[in-house]
Design an enzyme around this catalytic site. Structure first.
Site, PDB file in Angstrom:
ATOM      1  N   THR A 277       3.313   4.322   1.153  1.00 19.39           N
ATOM      2  CA  THR A 277       4.350   4.501   2.227  1.00 19.39           C
ATOM      3  C   THR A 277       4.851   5.730   2.016  1.00 19.39           C
ATOM      4  OG1 THR A 277       6.185   3.495   3.392  1.00 19.39           O
ATOM      5  CG2 THR A 277       6.343   3.014   1.075  1.00 19.39           C
TER       6      THR A 277
ATOM      7  N   LYS B  56       0.806  -1.216   0.060  1.00 19.08           N
ATOM      8  CA  LYS B  56       0.052  -0.080  -0.141  1.00 19.08           C
ATOM      9  C   LYS B  56       0.744   1.358  -0.100  1.00 19.08           C
ATOM     10  CE  LYS B  56      -4.259  -2.360   1.935  1.00 19.08           C
ATOM     11  NZ  LYS B  56      -5.058  -2.228   2.945  1.00 19.08           N
TER      12      LYS B  56
ATOM     13  N   CYS C  97       1.146   1.890   5.278  1.00 17.81           N
ATOM     14  CA  CYS C  97       1.039   0.497   4.848  1.00 17.81           C
ATOM     15  C   CYS C  97      -0.534   0.270   4.916  1.00 17.81           C
ATOM     16  CB  CYS C  97       1.839  -0.429   5.265  1.00 17.81           C
ATOM     17  SG  CYS C  97       3.675   0.029   4.960  1.00 17.81           S
TER      18      CYS C  97
END
Length: 201
Positions: free
Chosen positions: A69, A67, A167
């Site tokens: 970051t 996801k 994340c």
């Protein structure tokens, strides 16, 4: 190879060229250690709601797994471009080995980093017995050649993580070696990374 700060789009372009050469058999496997200017990157599983308040920080979509970051100065980013066909064509084993690399590196600086089921990356337990993330892993594999890699929080500005849900895990914090009271120059981190990389790969 290690470099100072490299713009994210430049790094992505160079990685793709290196990967193409490895796939064609015309270039060597490569591990690239660097820093980025402050940037948010979105993996293939990112959702827009995880981008809370980017402000002036650039946001890039990228082909790696995972996801959203943050990357920035004081964070050691490692891009690992290997031909798994000539090693072990097993994605889970590869990610486990990257985690093991960082666990061994952090142990040299008296930090106990641990895996957590269902959460890729590495975690430490702080003095309040709360889990915080110290390293992220996001990879991509094409024709069994790896790229992207890991990000280890050495001494980044942790305030920048507040612009996102790192994340996608809103119930956990983020930490760094500096926050844990350990001041280690990146060159020392790089030395440990090189040592343990050759042990594992």
């Amino acid at each position: 190879m290690a470099q100072n700060i490299v713009e994210y789009p430049e790094a992505l372009g160079r990685m793709k060229k290196i990967v193409a050469h490895i796939q064609e058999g015309t270039g060597p496997e490569t591990v690239w250690l660097l820093e980025h200017p402050s940037v948010y990157t979105l993996g293939t599983s990112s959702v827009k709601s995880d981008l809370l308040n980017p402000g002036d920080t650039p946001v890039f979509e990228t082909g790696r797994g995972g996801k959203i970051t943050y990357h920035g100065p004081g964070q050691r980013v490692g891009y690992v471009m290997l031909n798994l066909k000539s090693r072990e064509p097993d994605l889970r084993r590869y990610i486990w080995t990257l985690e093991e690399l960082l666990i061994r590196v952090l142990a040299e600086f008296t930090v106990k980093a641990e895996r957590r089921s269902g959460r890729i990356g590495l975690w430490v337990v702080n003095t309040n017995q709360q889990e915080e993330k110290i390293a992220a892993i996001g990879v991509r594999i094409e024709k069994w050649v790896t790229y992207h890699g890991f990000a280890l929080n050495v001494a980044p500005n942790l305030e920048c993580f507040k612009g996102i849900i790192p994340c996608g895990l809103k119930d956990f914090g983020v930490t760094s070696l500096e926050k844990l009271g350990i001041k280690s120059p990146l060159r020392e981190i790089d030395g440990a990374l090189k040592k343990h990389f050759f042990e594992l790969f």
